[in-house]
Design a protein around this motif. Sequence first.
Motif, PDB file in Angstrom:
ATOM      1  N   GLU A 179       0.860  -1.189   0.000  1.00  0.00           N
ATOM      2  CA  GLU A 179       0.000   0.000   0.000  1.00  0.00           C
ATOM      3  C   GLU A 179       0.893   1.235   0.000  1.00  0.00           C
ATOM      4  O   GLU A 179       1.440   1.624   1.028  1.00  0.00           O
ATOM      5  N   ASN A 180       1.047   1.831  -1.155  1.00  0.00           N
ATOM      6  CA  ASN A 180       1.916   3.003  -1.285  1.00  0.00           C
ATOM      7  C   ASN A 180       1.315   4.181  -0.514  1.00  0.00           C
ATOM      8  O   ASN A 180       0.160   4.548  -0.730  1.00  0.00           O
ATOM      9  N   PRO A 181       2.093   4.798   0.410  1.00  0.00           N
ATOM     10  CA  PRO A 181       1.563   5.936   1.172  1.00  0.00           C
ATOM     11  C   PRO A 181       1.627   7.256   0.412  1.00  0.00           C
ATOM     12  O   PRO A 181       1.099   8.256   0.901  1.00  0.00           O
ATOM     13  N   TYR A 182       2.310   7.278  -0.742  1.00  0.00           N
ATOM     14  CA  TYR A 182       2.428   8.503  -1.545  1.00  0.00           C
ATOM     15  C   TYR A 182       2.823   9.696  -0.674  1.00  0.00           C
ATOM     16  O   TYR A 182       2.182  10.752  -0.674  1.00  0.00           O
ATOM     17  N   SER A 183       3.889   9.497   0.072  1.00  0.00           N
ATOM     18  CA  SER A 183       4.331  10.513   1.029  1.00  0.00           C
ATOM     19  C   SER A 183       4.810  11.795   0.361  1.00  0.00           C
ATOM     20  O   SER A 183       4.917  12.838   1.012  1.00  0.00           O
ATOM     21  N   ASN A 184       5.113  11.728  -0.927  1.00  0.00           N
ATOM     22  CA  ASN A 184       5.605  12.921  -1.636  1.00  0.00           C
ATOM     23  C   ASN A 184       4.486  13.908  -1.955  1.00  0.00           C
ATOM     24  O   ASN A 184       4.762  15.003  -2.449  1.00  0.00           O
ATOM     25  N   ILE A 185       3.235  13.535  -1.691  1.00  0.00           N
ATOM     26  CA  ILE A 185       2.123  14.452  -1.970  1.00  0.00           C
ATOM     27  C   ILE A 185       1.285  14.627  -0.694  1.00  0.00           C
ATOM     28  O   ILE A 185       0.242  14.000  -0.534  1.00  0.00           O
ATOM     29  N   PRO A 186       1.734  15.486   0.227  1.00  0.00           N
ATOM     30  CA  PRO A 186       1.035  15.632   1.513  1.00  0.00           C
ATOM     31  C   PRO A 186      -0.405  16.116   1.374  1.00  0.00           C
ATOM     32  O   PRO A 186      -1.234  15.811   2.225  1.00  0.00           O
ATOM     33  N   LEU A 241      -2.102   5.567   4.253  1.00  0.00           N
ATOM     34  CA  LEU A 241      -3.027   6.272   3.367  1.00  0.00           C
ATOM     35  C   LEU A 241      -2.283   7.357   2.598  1.00  0.00           C
ATOM     36  O   LEU A 241      -1.262   7.870   3.063  1.00  0.00           O
ATOM     37  N   PRO A 242      -2.770   7.709   1.409  1.00  0.00           N
ATOM     38  CA  PRO A 242      -2.114   8.746   0.598  1.00  0.00           C
ATOM     39  C   PRO A 242      -1.866  10.028   1.383  1.00  0.00           C
ATOM     40  O   PRO A 242      -2.676  10.436   2.216  1.00  0.00           O
TER      41      PRO A 242
END
Length: 735
Positions: free
Chosen positions: A334-341, A678-679
């Motif tokens: 599950e990618n958290p997509y941390s680069n897009i807060p 979560l994203p």
Amino acid sequence: MKKTLIVLLTIVSIGCQAQKPEKYNLGFEKQSESASLSDGWIKWGNYELTTDSVAHSGTKSGKITSDQTGSSFGSIAYKIPANYEGKEIRLEGFMKIKDVENGFAGLLLRVDGNGTSLAFDNMQNQNITGTRDWQKYNITLNYPEGAENIFIAGILTGRGEAWFDDFVLSIDGKNVQTLKEVEKKLSKAQLDKEFDNGTLIEISNLTSENTENLELLGRVWGFLKYHHPEIAEGNYNFDYELFRFLPKYIKAENTIERDKYLVDWIDSFGQVKECAKCQPTDENAFLKPDMKWINNQSADLKNKLLHVYNNRSQGKHYYIGMTTNVGNPEFKNENPYSNIPYPDDGFRLLSLYRYWNMINYFFPYKHLMDEDWNKKLKEYIPLFINAKNELEYELATVQIIGDIQDTHANLWGGADKIDEWKGSNYPPIHVRFIENHLVVTDYYNQELKNEVGLKIGDVITKINGNPIDKIVNEKSKYYPASNEPTRLRDISADLLRSNSNNIEIEFVSGNSKPQKKNLKLYPKDSLDIYRWYRKSDGKSFKMLDNNIGYVTLQTIKEDDIAQIKDEFKNTKGIIIDIRNYPSTFVPFSLGSYFVSSMTPFVKFTNGNVDNPGEFSFARELKIPSKGKTYKGKLVVLVNELSQSQAEYTSMAFRAGDNTKIIGSTTAGADGNVSEIMLPGGLRTMISGIGVNYPNGGETQRIGIVPDIEVHPTIEGIRQGKDELLEKAIEIIVKE
């Protein structure tokens, strides 16, 4: 002489060729001239990191030194690509510590994959403090599928100094220094990078009709994610399949066109073959999958979904698994997509879909919610889509997390805007709700006591002119908890926070009239703030008057247990205080002292990867008797500070021959936790297994119900009394 020299040089040459240089600098010996740390080592946290000559072997070690406040942490870390295969990973290393207090020191092992932590341990539960010479420590974890990077580290929290040396990392017993690296084959899902930097999806003008359409899509997306065999194989990045489908789907002009899009989308993932080994729902299951929504669809869509269900994936799954020996869900890849807060519309909708479906299929306590989870997906679509900034997105997320009513569930990481919203400055006092009033119960720093201008037992009635009950009502939905006492516990810690340097409070001291004052606030790192109670490093047991033994689990160590049994064997009674989080796991090692025969105390429910939404009871667990049963009375103290392991431990003690539990409602969150990403880099958790009494009685939300209910009073707080402890002593002495 010349021949001898040639022979010696030849031997040296052969020896040098035979000694292969180590791939990783895990002994701190290699260090470039201009570097402050040994080669390859990096800094995490705020404390000072250096290379030191005090070494276990060789000439160098890694050292962490805390700052004067001791309110943060430092970690010296090393990253290793996870280019290895195996089932078990083990970190060994030597550590020396000096004057470690108000925290702990330990080794740290973390395995990451797909942007999230897949396995982790930092030895916090071993509570290593004080001063100790070089000792060898180790951590062993399951080596997870999808591992991409391995981090090994030494960590120090609180005050003190710590040295680390001679790390050895092994996989299935083989040192990585000698292991051959393997080229890992990436799944098709991992190779899909199309939307890594955003979706460019915009959803505007939400109507009731397109909200219903998005609700149905969320259900279908989650159903396919956990049931379709091709998705289970990792052949699709199902986040990105949603983004490819959404632009067309949201343009559907009517339900006929909408359903046709959905049927065609399902077909696009390939033919679902007949599954001979797919079992129907277990008739004896404690909870069963909810299929009503499928039966309410149009004929074509219904038949398509039922075909997938009847021939669903079995066994290994790319997105979901169950942890070994425990059975709580492991949400994988599950990618958290941390680069897009602050995620765009597509990612915010994905966040809602991801969380709602995880709860729908794998939360063991869904049936205990006050409100119907089926209605929550539609309810939250506008909140997530219309979130105008990062803070609104975080608030929407923590609000739906609160709806599952699980104290384990909160935003435990990534919620920096909520943290700013709560305030960066803290009061110098600890407050709790006592008799429904906000009461001063302690000072974080004793040296500030005279400056505060408030006494223990003072009641705060207003903050900046607003009554306390009004503030609590406004903020309650952003404080997830299993029950109200626990929610108030968590809110109380934040009520006096502010981004200002001071706040105006109105308070009542004793029988005096209400007074007003400006309360000075401080940065968090200048105060000794620890959980919901004062940090203690003291001895875990002592003898009280009247031949009564007292044990606090806050500081108990495994080595204490034999001594407790020996020193307290002839006492009239023992009081075990679990108004804290136990520092050591003692349900069996200490719990066995209070039972005279093998005694059931708990049974669990576990989910089913092969049939998502199904939960069944496992066999009950029993406390063994070890022959020397305690003959006196056992009184266990609990309240809203007793959570998770503390509650589980209380259940074990309740199985004792002569036990009484006194106090008030506990936190109502038991069971091993499962992490959810979560994203936007948001991290939350759930209680991952159902924890019940042997007769099936629930503990979630209810907590550990005391045999005798005792609450602290404001007058007791003012007089410095511990009314629960006094009641425990009375029970032992008089009964």
